[in-house]
Write a protein that holds these residues in place. Structure first.
Motif, short mmCIF file in Angstrom:
data_model
loop_
_atom_site.label_atom_id
_atom_site.label_comp_id
_atom_site.label_asym_id
_atom_site.label_seq_id
_atom_site.Cartn_x
_atom_site.Cartn_y
_atom_site.Cartn_z
N LEU A 11 -50.64 -0.78 40.32
CA LEU A 11 -51.20 0.37 39.63
C LEU A 11 -52.70 0.46 39.87
O LEU A 11 -53.22 1.52 40.20
N LEU A 12 -53.40 -0.66 39.74
CA LEU A 12 -54.84 -0.67 39.97
C LEU A 12 -55.17 -0.37 41.43
O LEU A 12 -56.09 0.40 41.72
N ASP A 13 -54.39 -0.92 42.35
CA ASP A 13 -54.61 -0.66 43.77
C ASP A 13 -54.49 0.83 44.08
O ASP A 13 -55.32 1.38 44.80
N VAL A 14 -53.49 1.49 43.55
CA VAL A 14 -53.29 2.92 43.81
C VAL A 14 -54.44 3.71 43.22
O VAL A 14 -54.97 4.62 43.85
N SER A 73 -51.70 6.72 33.40
CA SER A 73 -51.01 6.82 34.69
C SER A 73 -50.28 8.14 34.93
O SER A 73 -50.48 8.77 35.95
N PRO A 74 -49.40 8.57 34.02
CA PRO A 74 -48.66 9.81 34.31
C PRO A 74 -49.58 11.03 34.47
O PRO A 74 -49.40 11.85 35.37
N VAL A 75 -50.60 11.12 33.62
CA VAL A 75 -51.54 12.25 33.70
C VAL A 75 -52.36 12.15 34.99
O VAL A 75 -52.57 13.15 35.68
N SER A 76 -52.79 10.96 35.32
CA SER A 76 -53.58 10.76 36.54
C SER A 76 -52.77 11.11 37.78
O SER A 76 -53.28 11.74 38.71
N ARG A 77 -51.50 10.69 37.80
CA ARG A 77 -50.64 11.02 38.95
C ARG A 77 -50.52 12.52 39.12
O ARG A 77 -50.69 13.04 40.22
N VAL A 122 -52.76 13.48 47.95
CA VAL A 122 -51.44 13.99 47.54
C VAL A 122 -50.34 12.99 47.89
O VAL A 122 -49.46 12.70 47.08
N TRP A 123 -50.41 12.42 49.08
CA TRP A 123 -49.40 11.45 49.53
C TRP A 123 -49.35 10.23 48.61
O TRP A 123 -48.29 9.83 48.13
N TRP A 128 -46.95 7.06 44.16
CA TRP A 128 -47.32 6.26 43.02
C TRP A 128 -46.11 6.11 42.10
O TRP A 128 -45.60 7.07 41.56
N THR A 129 -45.66 4.89 41.92
CA THR A 129 -44.50 4.64 41.07
C THR A 129 -44.90 4.64 39.60
O THR A 129 -46.05 4.33 39.26
N ASN A 130 -43.97 4.93 38.74
CA ASN A 130 -44.21 4.97 37.31
C ASN A 130 -43.96 3.58 36.72
O ASN A 130 -42.82 3.16 36.59
N PRO A 131 -45.05 2.87 36.33
CA PRO A 131 -44.86 1.52 35.81
C PRO A 131 -44.22 1.49 34.42
O PRO A 131 -43.67 0.51 34.02
N GLU A 132 -44.29 2.62 33.69
CA GLU A 132 -43.74 2.65 32.33
C GLU A 132 -42.23 2.93 32.33
O GLU A 132 -41.58 2.67 31.35
N GLY A 133 -41.72 3.53 33.42
CA GLY A 133 -40.33 3.92 33.32
C GLY A 133 -39.56 3.59 34.54
O GLY A 133 -38.41 3.65 34.65
#
Length: 133
Positions: A11-14, A73-77, A122-123, A128-133
């Motif tokens: 998550l931090l890397d992305v 994360s979800p909002v940032s994505r 965009v790519w 970016w995977t969702n770490p919460e779900g």
């Protein structure tokens, strides 16, 4: 336990990759402007409205580099996806214009750099995977 550490690191890397891409896009734009201004031999005939548009475009990169690291994360994505697509379309229109208007080579180089950065945003936001779900 290792899965959580790996997910947090990923998550931090992305986020870092996306933030750096936004800054790189802004720097590409600034470099393009610098070359454009230094190539001019006559005074700037740019309206204040056009300068305002340029300011909004540049400040978007600044805000997105910060928001990418600070939003959840979800909002940032989603913000990176939506704003990235907007910038990619805006820059693509300028990129096409560089060929149609037969602008100097450096215009094409910097427009291409901006376009690549926007598309990479965009790519990565889509991958970016969702770490919460």
């Amino acid at each position: 336990m290792n899965t959580n550490k790996e997910t947090a690191r990923n998550l931090l890397d992305v986020r870092i990759i996306l933030a750096v891409l936004w800054v790189a896009g802004m720097l590409s734009s600034l470099n393009g402007d610098t070359y454009r201004l230094s190539a001019m031999t006559k005074p700037l005939g740019v309206s204040s409205e056009l300068l305002s548009v340029f300011a909004v475009v540049l400040v978007g990169h600044v805000f997105m580099s910060v928001l990418t690291l600070t939003l959840k994360s979800p909002v940032s994505r989603w913000a990176n996806r939506i704003i990235g697509i907007f910038y990619a379309l805006f820059i693509f229109a300028f990129w096409v214009n560089t060929f149609v208007s037969r602008l100097p080579g450096y215009e094409i180089v910097w427009a291409t750099a901006q376009l690549v950065c926007a598309l990479l945003v965009v790519w990565y936001a889509w991958k970016w995977t969702n770490p919460e779900g």
